[in-house]
Write a protein that holds these residues in place. Structure first.
Motif, PDB file in Angstrom:
ATOM      1  N   LYS A   4      12.263 -19.503  10.962  1.00  0.00           N
ATOM      2  CA  LYS A   4      12.897 -20.450  10.051  1.00  0.00           C
ATOM      3  C   LYS A   4      12.389 -20.206   8.624  1.00  0.00           C
ATOM      4  N   GLY A   5      13.212 -20.582   7.663  1.00  0.00           N
ATOM      5  CA  GLY A   5      12.775 -20.549   6.272  1.00  0.00           C
ATOM      6  C   GLY A   5      12.903 -19.205   5.580  1.00  0.00           C
ATOM      7  N   ARG A   6      13.444 -18.196   6.253  1.00  0.00           N
ATOM      8  CA  ARG A   6      13.661 -16.899   5.605  1.00  0.00           C
ATOM      9  C   ARG A   6      14.789 -16.160   6.317  1.00  0.00           C
ATOM     10  N   THR A   7      15.228 -15.074   5.696  1.00  0.00           N
ATOM     11  CA  THR A   7      16.281 -14.259   6.303  1.00  0.00           C
ATOM     12  C   THR A   7      15.668 -13.354   7.365  1.00  0.00           C
ATOM     13  N   ALA A   8      16.118 -13.521   8.591  1.00  0.00           N
ATOM     14  CA  ALA A   8      15.572 -12.735   9.712  1.00  0.00           C
ATOM     15  C   ALA A   8      16.168 -11.334   9.723  1.00  0.00           C
ATOM     16  N   LYS A   9      15.412 -10.406  10.291  1.00  0.00           N
ATOM     17  CA  LYS A   9      15.867  -9.020  10.397  1.00  0.00           C
ATOM     18  C   LYS A   9      16.203  -8.714  11.866  1.00  0.00           C
ATOM     19  N   ILE A  10      17.415  -8.183  12.063  1.00  0.00           N
ATOM     20  CA  ILE A  10      17.926  -7.928  13.416  1.00  0.00           C
ATOM     21  C   ILE A  10      18.353  -6.469  13.562  1.00  0.00           C
ATOM     22  N   GLY A  11      18.005  -5.880  14.708  1.00  0.00           N
ATOM     23  CA  GLY A  11      18.492  -4.555  15.069  1.00  0.00           C
ATOM     24  C   GLY A  11      19.444  -4.668  16.245  1.00  0.00           C
ATOM     25  N   ILE A  12      20.572  -3.978  16.177  1.00  0.00           N
ATOM     26  CA  ILE A  12      21.545  -3.992  17.274  1.00  0.00           C
ATOM     27  C   ILE A  12      21.511  -2.642  17.979  1.00  0.00           C
ATOM     28  N   VAL A  13      21.321  -2.676  19.280  1.00  0.00           N
ATOM     29  CA  VAL A  13      21.269  -1.459  20.084  1.00  0.00           C
ATOM     30  C   VAL A  13      22.526  -1.463  20.953  1.00  0.00           C
ATOM     31  N   GLU A  14      23.483  -0.606  20.588  1.00  0.00           N
ATOM     32  CA  GLU A  14      24.816  -0.640  21.165  1.00  0.00           C
ATOM     33  C   GLU A  14      24.937   0.207  22.429  1.00  0.00           C
ATOM     34  N   GLY A  15      26.098   0.087  23.068  1.00  0.00           N
ATOM     35  CA  GLY A  15      26.458   0.994  24.148  1.00  0.00           C
ATOM     36  C   GLY A  15      27.092   2.245  23.560  1.00  0.00           C
ATOM     37  N   THR A  16      27.923   2.916  24.343  1.00  0.00           N
ATOM     38  CA  THR A  16      28.536   4.173  23.918  1.00  0.00           C
ATOM     39  C   THR A  16      29.692   3.929  22.960  1.00  0.00           C
ATOM     40  N   ALA A  17      29.720   4.689  21.872  1.00  0.00           N
ATOM     41  CA  ALA A  17      30.819   4.584  20.916  1.00  0.00           C
ATOM     42  C   ALA A  17      32.138   4.916  21.599  1.00  0.00           C
ATOM     43  N   GLY A  18      33.193   4.179  21.232  1.00  0.00           N
ATOM     44  CA  GLY A  18      34.508   4.423  21.813  1.00  0.00           C
ATOM     45  C   GLY A  18      34.883   3.457  22.906  1.00  0.00           C
ATOM     46  N   VAL A  19      33.909   2.687  23.383  1.00  0.00           N
ATOM     47  CA  VAL A  19      34.187   1.664  24.399  1.00  0.00           C
ATOM     48  C   VAL A  19      34.462   0.335  23.696  1.00  0.00           C
ATOM     49  N   ALA A  20      35.569  -0.300  24.036  1.00  0.00           N
ATOM     50  CA  ALA A  20      35.979  -1.526  23.348  1.00  0.00           C
ATOM     51  C   ALA A  20      34.898  -2.597  23.391  1.00  0.00           C
ATOM     52  N   ALA A  21      34.149  -2.664  24.500  1.00  0.00           N
ATOM     53  CA  ALA A  21      33.126  -3.702  24.658  1.00  0.00           C
ATOM     54  C   ALA A  21      32.060  -3.631  23.583  1.00  0.00           C
ATOM     55  N   VAL A  22      31.780  -2.453  23.065  1.00  0.00           N
ATOM     56  CA  VAL A  22      30.732  -2.291  22.051  1.00  0.00           C
ATOM     57  C   VAL A  22      31.088  -3.083  20.793  1.00  0.00           C
ATOM     58  N   LYS A  23      32.284  -2.858  20.301  1.00  0.00           N
ATOM     59  CA  LYS A  23      32.728  -3.586  19.107  1.00  0.00           C
ATOM     60  C   LYS A  23      32.839  -5.081  19.395  1.00  0.00           C
ATOM     61  N   GLN A  24      33.359  -5.423  20.566  1.00  0.00           N
ATOM     62  CA  GLN A  24      33.580  -6.830  20.886  1.00  0.00           C
ATOM     63  C   GLN A  24      32.274  -7.604  21.030  1.00  0.00           C
ATOM     64  N   ARG A  25      31.268  -6.991  21.637  1.00  0.00           N
ATOM     65  CA  ARG A  25      29.988  -7.686  21.792  1.00  0.00           C
ATOM     66  C   ARG A  25      29.297  -7.895  20.449  1.00  0.00           C
ATOM     67  N   THR A  26      29.401  -6.913  19.568  1.00  0.00           N
ATOM     68  CA  THR A  26      28.829  -7.084  18.229  1.00  0.00           C
ATOM     69  C   THR A  26      29.571  -8.165  17.469  1.00  0.00           C
ATOM     70  N   GLN A  27      30.892  -8.160  17.570  1.00  0.00           N
ATOM     71  CA  GLN A  27      31.707  -9.194  16.918  1.00  0.00           C
ATOM     72  C   GLN A  27      31.280 -10.577  17.409  1.00  0.00           C
ATOM     73  N   GLY A  28      31.178 -10.727  18.726  1.00  0.00           N
ATOM     74  CA  GLY A  28      30.795 -12.020  19.284  1.00  0.00           C
ATOM     75  C   GLY A  28      29.384 -12.424  18.890  1.00  0.00           C
ATOM     76  N   PHE A  29      28.480 -11.456  18.854  1.00  0.00           N
ATOM     77  CA  PHE A  29      27.091 -11.731  18.474  1.00  0.00           C
ATOM     78  C   PHE A  29      27.028 -12.322  17.067  1.00  0.00           C
TER      79      PHE A  29
END
Length: 323
Positions: A159-184
């Motif tokens: 709390k009280g500051r901007t947090a830093k986040i790393g996203i570790v994706e699945g394989t590029a080209g799979v629709a779920a990768v983009k969708q999970r990041t969007q939902g996140f």
């Protein structure tokens, strides 16, 4: 009387032959399932559920393994088409290339169910749209999966500051990768989180690549607060990287709830995940194919989903691991 007797006898013989012939002549239904890679626990569980449901319905199954290769998966699907199986299910490796496979199956009047993966260009296909030539898309809602993970992550951020986040994706080209990041991102926004995504990198869905990517991100951003892994194995690998450098970064995953993932949450190596049910997806996929084969009035392009929940150490009993 003699003529009448002969007529009755022929009719009786014909009826008897029909009764004997009917069971033998009944066509045995064969369902093919092509995994992305049977080394992935999710794939193995989905195939197990598919086989169990097919057996329950009285159908045979043919299981083929794409072994992580788009070319090999395409060849396997072509083999099933040439064998004239009654229906095909597949955990697809490439959402775009998959259109050609589904088209070929449709040309041969073979119902096709996509198991857990949307068909079509992830950058162009609207969310939850089912490719028209599919019998069904059987899946969890990948945007919802990401959103639940985002809501969970927001509660863990400082709390009280901007947090830093790393996203570790699945394989590029799979629709779920983009969708999970969007939902996140939607989940974080819903909770009013203040954050910065410092890195977002793809993997092949394995723990080994999850560990390597998280190591790279930690080297560049040692003060990262949280990792979002798009699959349990990715999160498990990432947890090794976090422990190896003594980082305090939290880890949450989508498409989680594996046995090892549940154990990692119990011991504190991961903070939480979104419970996935691959066996359920497999069962629903086999049922959708069987229905399409046995009932020609079955609707096309169905979207079949199940409800998801996010779990932490506090409510682990609500997620019964299937892989």
């Amino acid at each position: 009387m003699k003529i009448a007797f002969v007529k009755t006898g022929v009719a009786g013989i014909a009826l008897a032959m029909a009764l004997v012939a009917t069971p033998a002549a009944a066509k045995e239904i064969t369902l093919g399932i092509v995994a992305a890679n049977m080394q992935y626990p999710f794939n193995a569980a989905a195939v197990r559920g598919f086989q169990a449901e097919a057996k329950k319905l009285g159908a045979k199954t043919v299981v083929l393994d794409g072994k992580g290769s788009v070319e090999a998966q395409g060849n396997a699907i072509d083999d099933l088409i040439s064998q004239k199986v009654d229906g095909i299910g597949s955990i697809l490796l490439d959402s775009v290339v998959a259109k050609t496979w589904v088209d070929r199956a449709a040309e041969n009047n073979i119902p096709f169910v996509s198991v857990g993966v949307q068909v079509g260009d992830p950058d162009k296909v609207p969310l939850r749209q089912v490719y028209p030539k599919l019998t069904a898309l059987v899946t969890r809602d990948d945007v919802e999966s990401g959103e639940l993970a985002g809501e969970l992550a927001a509660k863990l951020l400082p709390k009280g500051r901007t947090a830093k986040i790393g996203i570790v994706e699945g394989t590029a080209g799979v629709a779920a990768v983009k969708q999970r990041t969007q939902g996140f991102k939607e989940g974080l926004a819903k909770m009013g989180a203040k954050y910065e995504i410092v890195a977002s990198q793809p993997t092949d869905w394995t723990a080994e690549q999850g560990e390597a990517v998280c190591q790279n991100i930690l080297t560049a951003h040692p003060d990262v607060d949280l990792f979002f892994g798009q699959y349990d194995d990715i999160g498990l690998g990432c947890s090794r990287a976090v422990r190896s450098v003594g980082s305090h970064a939290q880890i949450v995953t989508a498409d989680g709830g594996s046995r090892r993932g549940i154990e990692a949450i119990k011991v504190g190596d991961m903070a939480g995940s979104v419970c996935s049910e691959p066996e359920t997806i497999g069962r629903l996929s086999a049922k959708a194919l069987y229905d399409a084969i046995t009932n020609k009035n079955t609707p096309k392009a169905q979207l079949i989903m199940y409800k998801q929940i996010a779990v932490t150490k506090a409510n682990l009993s609500q997620c019964q691991p299937q892989f």
